[in-house]
Write a protein that holds these residues in place. Structure first.
Motif, PDB file in Angstrom:
ATOM      1  N   SER A  11       0.804  -1.224   0.000  1.00 33.93           N
ATOM      2  CA  SER A  11       0.000   0.000   0.000  1.00 33.93           C
ATOM      3  C   SER A  11       0.823   1.255   0.000  1.00 33.93           C
ATOM      4  O   SER A  11       1.910   1.330   0.529  1.00 33.93           O
ATOM      5  CB  SER A  11      -0.946   0.008   1.224  1.00 33.93           C
ATOM      6  N   ASN A  12       0.174   2.055  -0.689  1.00 33.29           N
ATOM      7  CA  ASN A  12       0.911   3.319  -0.781  1.00 33.29           C
ATOM      8  C   ASN A  12       0.747   4.155   0.486  1.00 33.29           C
ATOM      9  O   ASN A  12      -0.303   4.156   1.113  1.00 33.29           O
ATOM     10  CB  ASN A  12       0.408   4.129  -1.986  1.00 33.29           C
ATOM     11  N   SER A  13       1.763   4.940   0.856  1.00 34.10           N
ATOM     12  CA  SER A  13       1.707   5.709   2.093  1.00 34.10           C
ATOM     13  C   SER A  13       0.640   6.796   2.055  1.00 34.10           C
ATOM     14  O   SER A  13       0.166   7.245   3.089  1.00 34.10           O
ATOM     15  CB  SER A  13       3.071   6.340   2.391  1.00 34.10           C
ATOM     16  N   ASP A  14       0.262   7.275   0.832  1.00 37.03           N
ATOM     17  CA  ASP A  14      -0.730   8.335   0.730  1.00 37.03           C
ATOM     18  C   ASP A  14      -2.130   7.786   0.509  1.00 37.03           C
ATOM     19  O   ASP A  14      -3.056   8.534   0.215  1.00 37.03           O
ATOM     20  CB  ASP A  14      -0.350   9.299  -0.396  1.00 37.03           C
ATOM     21  N   PHE A  15      -2.296   6.493   0.656  1.00 38.50           N
ATOM     22  CA  PHE A  15      -3.605   5.886   0.457  1.00 38.50           C
ATOM     23  C   PHE A  15      -4.551   6.295   1.576  1.00 38.50           C
ATOM     24  O   PHE A  15      -4.214   6.254   2.754  1.00 38.50           O
ATOM     25  CB  PHE A  15      -3.476   4.355   0.415  1.00 38.50           C
ATOM     26  N   LYS A  16      -5.750   6.729   1.202  1.00 43.26           N
ATOM     27  CA  LYS A  16      -6.745   7.177   2.158  1.00 43.26           C
ATOM     28  C   LYS A  16      -7.802   6.093   2.321  1.00 43.26           C
ATOM     29  O   LYS A  16      -8.561   5.825   1.388  1.00 43.26           O
ATOM     30  CB  LYS A  16      -7.379   8.486   1.667  1.00 43.26           C
ATOM     31  N   PRO A  17      -7.881   5.446   3.494  1.00 46.59           N
ATOM     32  CA  PRO A  17      -8.808   4.331   3.663  1.00 46.59           C
ATOM     33  C   PRO A  17     -10.256   4.782   3.764  1.00 46.59           C
ATOM     34  O   PRO A  17     -10.548   5.886   4.241  1.00 46.59           O
ATOM     35  CB  PRO A  17      -8.335   3.682   4.970  1.00 46.59           C
ATOM     36  N   VAL A  18     -11.159   3.927   3.303  1.00 55.49           N
ATOM     37  CA  VAL A  18     -12.591   4.189   3.421  1.00 55.49           C
ATOM     38  C   VAL A  18     -12.980   4.040   4.893  1.00 55.49           C
ATOM     39  O   VAL A  18     -12.579   3.080   5.554  1.00 55.49           O
ATOM     40  CB  VAL A  18     -13.382   3.192   2.557  1.00 55.49           C
ATOM     41  N   PRO A  19     -13.740   4.976   5.447  1.00 54.95           N
ATOM     42  CA  PRO A  19     -14.118   4.879   6.859  1.00 54.95           C
ATOM     43  C   PRO A  19     -15.079   3.723   7.119  1.00 54.95           C
ATOM     44  O   PRO A  19     -15.799   3.286   6.207  1.00 54.95           O
ATOM     45  CB  PRO A  19     -14.798   6.233   7.131  1.00 54.95           C
ATOM     46  N   PRO A  20     -15.105   3.218   8.345  1.00 53.46           N
ATOM     47  CA  PRO A  20     -16.018   2.121   8.680  1.00 53.46           C
ATOM     48  C   PRO A  20     -17.477   2.531   8.462  1.00 53.46           C
ATOM     49  O   PRO A  20     -17.833   3.704   8.566  1.00 53.46           O
ATOM     50  CB  PRO A  20     -15.729   1.864  10.157  1.00 53.46           C
ATOM     51  N   GLY A  21     -18.309   1.542   8.149  1.00 55.01           N
ATOM     52  CA  GLY A  21     -19.726   1.802   7.948  1.00 55.01           C
ATOM     53  C   GLY A  21     -20.233   1.139   6.690  1.00 55.01           C
ATOM     54  O   GLY A  21     -19.503   0.409   6.005  1.00 55.01           O
ATOM     55  N   MET A  22     -21.491   1.378   6.373  1.00 52.60           N
ATOM     56  CA  MET A  22     -22.116   0.837   5.168  1.00 52.60           C
ATOM     57  C   MET A  22     -22.084   1.907   4.083  1.00 52.60           C
ATOM     58  O   MET A  22     -22.499   3.044   4.309  1.00 52.60           O
ATOM     59  CB  MET A  22     -23.559   0.432   5.470  1.00 52.60           C
ATOM     60  N   HIS A  23     -21.587   1.540   2.908  1.00 55.05           N
ATOM     61  CA  HIS A  23     -21.413   2.511   1.833  1.00 55.05           C
ATOM     62  C   HIS A  23     -21.938   1.977   0.499  1.00 55.05           C
ATOM     63  O   HIS A  23     -21.832   0.776   0.208  1.00 55.05           O
ATOM     64  CB  HIS A  23     -19.932   2.859   1.662  1.00 55.05           C
ATOM     65  N   LEU A  24     -22.456   2.889  -0.298  1.00 58.51           N
ATOM     66  CA  LEU A  24     -22.818   2.570  -1.669  1.00 58.51           C
ATOM     67  C   LEU A  24     -21.541   2.500  -2.500  1.00 58.51           C
ATOM     68  O   LEU A  24     -20.689   3.387  -2.401  1.00 58.51           O
ATOM     69  CB  LEU A  24     -23.756   3.651  -2.221  1.00 58.51           C
ATOM     70  N   ALA A  25     -21.412   1.444  -3.298  1.00 57.90           N
ATOM     71  CA  ALA A  25     -20.160   1.265  -4.052  1.00 57.90           C
ATOM     72  C   ALA A  25     -20.431   0.566  -5.375  1.00 57.90           C
ATOM     73  O   ALA A  25     -21.408  -0.176  -5.520  1.00 57.90           O
ATOM     74  CB  ALA A  25     -19.159   0.461  -3.227  1.00 57.90           C
ATOM     75  N   ARG A  26     -19.554   0.813  -6.335  1.00 61.99           N
ATOM     76  CA  ARG A  26     -19.656   0.178  -7.651  1.00 61.99           C
ATOM     77  C   ARG A  26     -18.402  -0.642  -7.904  1.00 61.99           C
ATOM     78  O   ARG A  26     -17.280  -0.166  -7.691  1.00 61.99           O
ATOM     79  CB  ARG A  26     -19.799   1.248  -8.745  1.00 61.99           C
ATOM     80  N   CYS A  27     -18.586  -1.872  -8.335  1.00 61.78           N
ATOM     81  CA  CYS A  27     -17.440  -2.709  -8.706  1.00 61.78           C
ATOM     82  C   CYS A  27     -16.827  -2.135  -9.976  1.00 61.78           C
ATOM     83  O   CYS A  27     -17.465  -2.126 -11.026  1.00 61.78           O
ATOM     84  CB  CYS A  27     -17.891  -4.151  -8.931  1.00 61.78           C
ATOM     85  N   TYR A  28     -15.584  -1.634  -9.856  1.00 64.18           N
ATOM     86  CA  TYR A  28     -14.975  -0.978 -11.014  1.00 64.18           C
ATOM     87  C   TYR A  28     -13.777  -1.737 -11.583  1.00 64.18           C
ATOM     88  O   TYR A  28     -13.327  -1.434 -12.703  1.00 64.18           O
ATOM     89  CB  TYR A  28     -14.572   0.457 -10.668  1.00 64.18           C
TER      90      TYR A  28
END
Length: 216
Positions: A11-28
Motif C-alpha cells: 500500500s501506498n503511504s498516501d492511500f486514504k482508507p474508506v471509513p467504517p460503515g455501510m457505503h454505496l459502491a460500484r465494482c470498477y
C-alpha cells in the motif's frame, strides 16, 4: 478472455482508507492475481486469487464526501480465492450481493465479468494488527430498492477487467506496486512471459471462455 470461477476451483503511504460503515459502491475493477502462496497454521497453500475493487460513494460520519485528496472517489478492494466452493468467501459474498445462492448450473462456471459495473452496499470494518489499523470489506449486499428508486450516481472510474492470460501489459504497469509484485511472482504470469504453448494447462482451466452469459 473471461475469468471463470467454479465450485471446484480452489500500500501506498498516501492511500486514504474508506471509513467504517455501510457505503454505496460500484465494482470498477477485477484483477486476476494468479496463484499465490500463503501460510496458515503452519500449512503452505497455493491458491488462485482474484482482486475485486470498488469505487465508494456517499459521506462519512461528519457529512464529508468520500473523496481522496485529489478529488477522486475513494476505493477499496478485497482479495478472494477463485472458487465457488460452499465455504469460499467469494461465493458467500456473491450470494449475499445477489440475494440468492447459486444454482447447480451456475456453479459449473460463473463469469466474474458479470459483476463489473454493478452497484452494491458494502460494509467496511476496522481491524488492528502490530500497531496498524486496516480496513476490510466484511459484507457485500444488494442496493436497497429505495436507493435505486432515488437514482444511483454516475460511476466515475474506468471499468477494468484484467486477466493474466490476455490482459494488457501496459495496464499492468498502472497497477499499484503491491498488485504488480503479486502478479509478476505468479506462475501464470511467468508462464505467459515465457511464451509456452500450454499456458491454458498451467492455469488449470480457470480462464476458459463461458459459452453463455449468466446474468448476475
Amino acid at each position: 478472455m473471461s475469468i471463470i470461477v467454479s465450485s471446484t476451483g480452489g500500500s501506498n503511504s498516501d492511500f486514504k482508507p474508506v471509513p467504517p460503515g455501510m457505503h454505496l459502491a460500484r465494482c470498477y475493477r477485477i484483477i486476476d492475481l494468479g496463484t499465490q502462496t500463503s501460510e496458515y497454521q503452519g500449512k503452505i497453500n497455493q491458491l488462485h486469487k482474484v482482486l475485486v475493487g470498488f469505487e465508494v460513494h456517499g459521506e462519512d460520519a461528519d457529512g464529508n464526501a468520500l473523496r481522496t485528496d485529489k478529488g477522486d472517489p475513494m476505493i477499496t478492494s478485497k482479495s478472494y480465492t477463485l472458487s465457488l466452493n460452499e465455504k469460499a468467501n467469494l461465493r458467500l459474498d456473491l450470494a449475499s450481493w445477489r440475494g440468492r445462492d447459486f444454482t447447480e448450473e451456475e456453479l459449473r462456471g460463473f463469469d466474474l465479468k458479470n459483476i463489473l459495473g454493478v452497484w452494491a452496499m458494502i460494509s467496511i470494518t476496522e481491524s488492528h494488527k502490530n500497531g496498524k489499523t486496516y480496513t476490510n470489506i466484511s459484507n457485500v449486499n444488494p442496493v436497497p430498492l429505495q436507493v435505486k428508486k432515488n437514482g444511483l450516481p454516475e460511476g466515475e472510474l474506468d471499468l477494468i477487467y484484467w486477466s493474466i492470460s490476455e490482459g494488457s501489459l501496459d495496464q499492468l504497469e498502472k497497477f499499484g506496486n503491491g498488485i504488480q509484485e503479486k502478479i509478476k511472482n505468479s506462475p501464470e504470469y511467468k508462464q505467459r512471459m515465457g511464451g509456452a504453448s500450454d499456458y491454458a494447462k498451467a492455469t488449470g482451466g480457470s480462464f476458459d471462455d463461458l459459452k453463455d452469459d449468466i446474468p448476475f
